[in-house]
Design a protein around this motif. Structure first.
Motif, PDB file in Angstrom:
ATOM      1  N   GLY A   1       0.812  -1.212   0.000  1.00 49.82           N
ATOM      2  CA  GLY A   1       0.000   0.000   0.000  1.00 49.82           C
ATOM      3  C   GLY A   1       0.838   1.252   0.000  1.00 49.82           C
ATOM      4  N   ILE A   2       1.742   1.342   0.992  1.00 41.97           N
ATOM      5  CA  ILE A   2       2.566   2.540   1.190  1.00 41.97           C
ATOM      6  C   ILE A   2       4.008   2.138   1.452  1.00 41.97           C
ATOM      7  N   GLY A   3       4.933   2.809   0.781  1.00 40.41           N
ATOM      8  CA  GLY A   3       6.341   2.749   1.116  1.00 40.41           C
ATOM      9  C   GLY A   3       6.754   4.078   1.728  1.00 40.41           C
ATOM     10  N   HIS A   4       7.413   4.024   2.874  1.00 40.52           N
ATOM     11  CA  HIS A   4       7.794   5.236   3.600  1.00 40.52           C
ATOM     12  C   HIS A   4       9.281   5.138   3.933  1.00 40.52           C
ATOM     13  N   ALA A   5      10.076   5.991   3.310  1.00 40.80           N
ATOM     14  CA  ALA A   5      11.523   5.889   3.453  1.00 40.80           C
ATOM     15  C   ALA A   5      12.093   6.887   4.450  1.00 40.80           C
ATOM     16  N   THR A   6      11.774   8.169   4.291  1.00 38.79           N
ATOM     17  CA  THR A   6      12.318   9.218   5.141  1.00 38.79           C
ATOM     18  C   THR A   6      11.217  10.239   5.424  1.00 38.79           C
ATOM     19  N   GLY A   7      11.558  11.234   6.261  1.00 37.62           N
ATOM     20  CA  GLY A   7      10.592  12.272   6.571  1.00 37.62           C
ATOM     21  C   GLY A   7       9.522  11.769   7.524  1.00 37.62           C
ATOM     22  N   THR A   8       8.463  12.533   7.655  1.00 37.28           N
ATOM     23  CA  THR A   8       7.363  12.195   8.560  1.00 37.28           C
ATOM     24  C   THR A   8       6.105  11.915   7.759  1.00 37.28           C
ATOM     25  N   LEU A   9       5.543  10.749   7.967  1.00 33.34           N
ATOM     26  CA  LEU A   9       4.281  10.373   7.352  1.00 33.34           C
ATOM     27  C   LEU A   9       3.227  10.314   8.449  1.00 33.34           C
TER      28      LEU A   9
ATOM     29  N   ASP B   1      10.552   2.669   6.749  1.00 33.88           N
ATOM     30  CA  ASP B   1      11.981   2.534   6.992  1.00 33.88           C
ATOM     31  C   ASP B   1      12.373   3.238   8.281  1.00 33.88           C
ATOM     32  N   GLY B   2      13.477   2.798   8.866  1.00 33.88           N
ATOM     33  CA  GLY B   2      13.936   3.363  10.126  1.00 33.88           C
ATOM     34  C   GLY B   2      14.415   4.787  10.053  1.00 33.88           C
TER      35      GLY B   2
ATOM     36  N   GLY C   1       2.734  -8.468   7.533  1.00 35.51           N
ATOM     37  CA  GLY C   1       1.513  -8.504   6.730  1.00 35.51           C
ATOM     38  C   GLY C   1       0.769  -7.183   6.745  1.00 35.51           C
ATOM     39  N   GLY C   2       0.652  -6.581   7.931  1.00 35.09           N
ATOM     40  CA  GLY C   2       0.037  -5.263   8.023  1.00 35.09           C
ATOM     41  C   GLY C   2       1.051  -4.153   7.891  1.00 35.09           C
ATOM     42  N   VAL C   3       2.101  -4.225   8.732  1.00 36.18           N
ATOM     43  CA  VAL C   3       3.107  -3.167   8.793  1.00 36.18           C
ATOM     44  C   VAL C   3       4.485  -3.784   8.937  1.00 36.18           C
ATOM     45  N   GLN C   4       5.433  -3.309   8.148  1.00 36.93           N
ATOM     46  CA  GLN C   4       6.843  -3.666   8.272  1.00 36.93           C
ATOM     47  C   GLN C   4       7.616  -2.419   8.684  1.00 36.93           C
ATOM     48  N   ILE C   5       8.409  -2.536   9.757  1.00 36.71           N
ATOM     49  CA  ILE C   5       9.204  -1.414  10.253  1.00 36.71           C
ATOM     50  C   ILE C   5      10.670  -1.820  10.175  1.00 36.71           C
ATOM     51  N   GLY C   6      11.457  -1.074   9.434  1.00 37.24           N
ATOM     52  CA  GLY C   6      12.829  -1.472   9.167  1.00 37.24           C
ATOM     53  C   GLY C   6      13.861  -0.642   9.882  1.00 37.24           C
ATOM     54  N   PHE C   7      14.703  -1.286  10.699  1.00 37.19           N
ATOM     55  CA  PHE C   7      15.946  -0.731  11.244  1.00 37.19           C
ATOM     56  C   PHE C   7      15.799   0.667  11.840  1.00 37.19           C
TER      57      PHE C   7
ATOM     58  N   LEU D   1      12.090  -4.112  13.170  1.00 44.79           N
ATOM     59  CA  LEU D   1      13.525  -4.330  13.339  1.00 44.79           C
ATOM     60  C   LEU D   1      14.130  -3.111  14.038  1.00 44.79           C
ATOM     61  N   GLY D   2      14.325  -3.197  15.333  1.00 44.27           N
ATOM     62  CA  GLY D   2      15.054  -2.154  16.045  1.00 44.27           C
ATOM     63  C   GLY D   2      14.372  -0.816  16.119  1.00 44.27           C
ATOM     64  N   GLY D   3      13.070  -0.759  15.869  1.00 44.55           N
ATOM     65  CA  GLY D   3      12.366   0.514  15.910  1.00 44.55           C
ATOM     66  C   GLY D   3      11.836   0.846  17.289  1.00 44.55           C
ATOM     67  N   ALA D   4      11.305   2.050  17.419  1.00 42.11           N
ATOM     68  CA  ALA D   4      10.619   2.476  18.636  1.00 42.11           C
ATOM     69  C   ALA D   4       9.129   2.456  18.331  1.00 42.11           C
ATOM     70  N   LEU D   5       8.489   1.326  18.639  1.00 39.58           N
ATOM     71  CA  LEU D   5       7.090   1.088  18.291  1.00 39.58           C
ATOM     72  C   LEU D   5       6.211   1.328  19.511  1.00 39.58           C
ATOM     73  N   THR D   6       5.210   2.204  19.346  1.00 38.06           N
ATOM     74  CA  THR D   6       4.248   2.469  20.413  1.00 38.06           C
ATOM     75  C   THR D   6       2.839   2.217  19.905  1.00 38.06           C
ATOM     76  N   LEU D   7       2.100   1.389  20.630  1.00 35.52           N
ATOM     77  CA  LEU D   7       0.692   1.145  20.353  1.00 35.52           C
ATOM     78  C   LEU D   7      -0.103   1.709  21.525  1.00 35.52           C
ATOM     79  N   ASP D   8      -0.929   2.714  21.257  1.00 40.60           N
ATOM     80  CA  ASP D   8      -1.722   3.381  22.280  1.00 40.60           C
ATOM     81  C   ASP D   8      -3.199   3.182  21.937  1.00 40.60           C
ATOM     82  N   HIS D   9      -3.890   2.408  22.774  1.00 49.42           N
ATOM     83  CA  HIS D   9      -5.300   2.087  22.519  1.00 49.42           C
ATOM     84  C   HIS D   9      -5.482   1.560  21.094  1.00 49.42           C
TER      85      HIS D   9
END
Length: 447
Positions: A200-208, A230-231, A258-264, A295-303
């Motif tokens: 669906g979406i590729g996100h490399a840099t910046g803020t999405l 991407d990280g 499958g839903g979300v991939q977070i890289g480095f 992979l090595g990210g700072a993942l936060t799930l809030d509600h």
């Protein structure tokens, strides 16, 4: 006192249902003449060739940095040609800037021949794009099948739809959208796109930033069925449904996210979101993350709910969440529930954690639930949590009704290192055991 001078609104020009007339109107708008263009309502503008010889755009690039607005009035601009070209380009370089606003318009079948990508729209460095009630459909590019935002860009899509786009060859990233700038999606739907990475979406840099809307029915052949982030970037998702995306066979490498991939690395925050019904077809023993792979990210799930995601195949890791290194926080009523790892030697129906380059992940579960997850098949373990390396803090939470095969136990928490920071947390009703036979102990877990 002198009277204040009122701003003079930009003059609008109405373009008949004729593509040559539209090209002429854009050329005039670039010269700051009639910068608001009104299309004929419900017209189909067929673009049959590039706007000039050897160009990769069907319409002239937008080079007015002060802004050009095209009001579609439900019109459609469609590439109808054997020749490949995209429809819109905003700016032409980092110094020749453009600003484009599209309203109430459908843009179809863009297909650039070059490697810059952006099937319908390419937004070049430092340029700006905004769209409201815009649909990008049927585009093809090597990167950003629907639209691509290069670094330094600013973009907003509101109440829009990106659907049935794809990438082919080259980077093959971002089937619907590829984001490297400061991009915001508001009540926008990313549907039925496909790519090797980031269906669906590729996100490399910046803020999405994604507020509301949905990301659903997208397909990746390696990583990130819904989103690949991407990280190097920051991802903020609020009130969005990421559902029924998949990572399937046919790619070049592993199958993860499958839903979300977070890289480095990077920072990814989900608030009041739902990540549901996503699937990974497992191809190798480290594949996984039916809902989220990080992979090595700072993942936060809030509600946020991670529920009903699946791993199909042997030796998959983390049907709900697979986290290697980094940090994971489940806060304020978040839930990892009803996820399934279906295959022999599956590990972690809810959450799987392991070291990344020797660095252990840190997991915080506060006022949240890891319930009703399942691993099936011979040798499958840890239906709630499988911890192959990491630290856990469980506070005011639950690990309940998770189910693993009769042997080897347990069904609740399997951990290779002791979990001692357990406060006001219920670990009960897991099958065949809660924590018994785990290699290391879990404080206050009985049976």
């Amino acid at each position: 006192m002198a009277a204040a001078t009122a701003a003079v609104p930009a003059h609008a020009v109405t373009v008949p249902c004729d593509t040559a007339a539209l090209i002429a109107a854009i050329n005039n708008a670039n010269l700051n003449v009639d910068t608001v263009i009104d299309l004929e309502p419900y017209c189909l503008y067929e673009v049959t060739a590039p706007y000039m010889a050897l160009a990769d755009d069907g319409l002239p690039p937008i080079t007015n940095a002060n802004g050009v607005t095209i009001n579609g009035h439900h019109a459609t601009i469609k590439r109808v040609s054997a020749a490949p070209f995209r429809l819109f380009e905003v700016g032409t370089s980092a110094t020749v800037l453009g600003k484009l606003t599209l309203n109430d318009l459908t843009v179809m079948n863009g297909q650039p021949s070059g490697t810059s990508g952006g099937g319908a729209v390419l937004v070049n460095r430092n340029s700006t794009f905004a769209g409201t009630n815009v649909a990008f459909q049927g585009g093809t590019a090597n990167i950003g099948g629907g639209i691509r935002f290069l670094p330094g860009t600013t973009g907003t899509l509101t109440k829009s739809r990106i659907s049935d786009n794809r990438t082919s060859g080259g980077a093959s990233n971002g089937g619907g959208l590829y984001s490297e700038g400061q991009v915001t999606l508001v009540k926008t739907h990313i549907t039925s796109n496909r790519a090797r990475i980031g269906g669906g979406i590729g996100h490399a840099t910046g803020t999405l930033t994604i507020n509301g809307g949905s990301i659903k029915h997208n397909t990746a052949f390696d990583n990130g069925g819904g989103i690949d982030s991407d990280g190097r970037g920051t991802l903020n998702v609020t009130g969005t449904a990421i559902t029924d995306n998949r990572v399937t066979t046919g790619g070049q490498g592993t199958g993860t996210g499958g839903g979300v991939q977070i890289g480095f690395g990077g920072t990814q925050t989900f608030r009041n979101a739902t990540i549901e019904g996503n699937t990974v077809t497992v191809r190798a023993s480290d594949d996984g993350g039916g809902g989220i792979f990080t992979l090595g990210g700072a993942l936060t799930l809030d509600h946020t709910k991670v529920k009903g995601n699946k791993l199909i195949g042997e030796a998959g890791h983390g049907a709900g969440i697979s986290a290697l290194g980094g940090t994971v926080q489940l806060l304020n009523g978040s839930a990892v529930t009803g996820n399934l790892a279906a295959g022999r030697y599956s590990l972690g129906g809810g959450i799987y954690t392991a070291n990344l380059f020797g660095t252990a992940p840190a997991v915080t579960v506060s006022k949240s639930a890891i319930d009703r997850n399942k691993v099936s098949g011979t040798g499958s373990r840890g239906a709630g949590i499988y911890n192959a390396g990491g630290t856990y803090q469980l506070t005011d939470s639950s690990v309940r009704f998770n189910v693993a095969p009769d042997a080897p136990a347990p069904g609740g928490i399997w951990t290779i290192t002791p979990i001692t920071a357990v406060t006001n947390t219920t670990i009960t009703d897991n099958a065949p055991t809660n924590c018994r036979y785990s290699p290391a102990a879990v404080t206050s877990c009985v049976g």
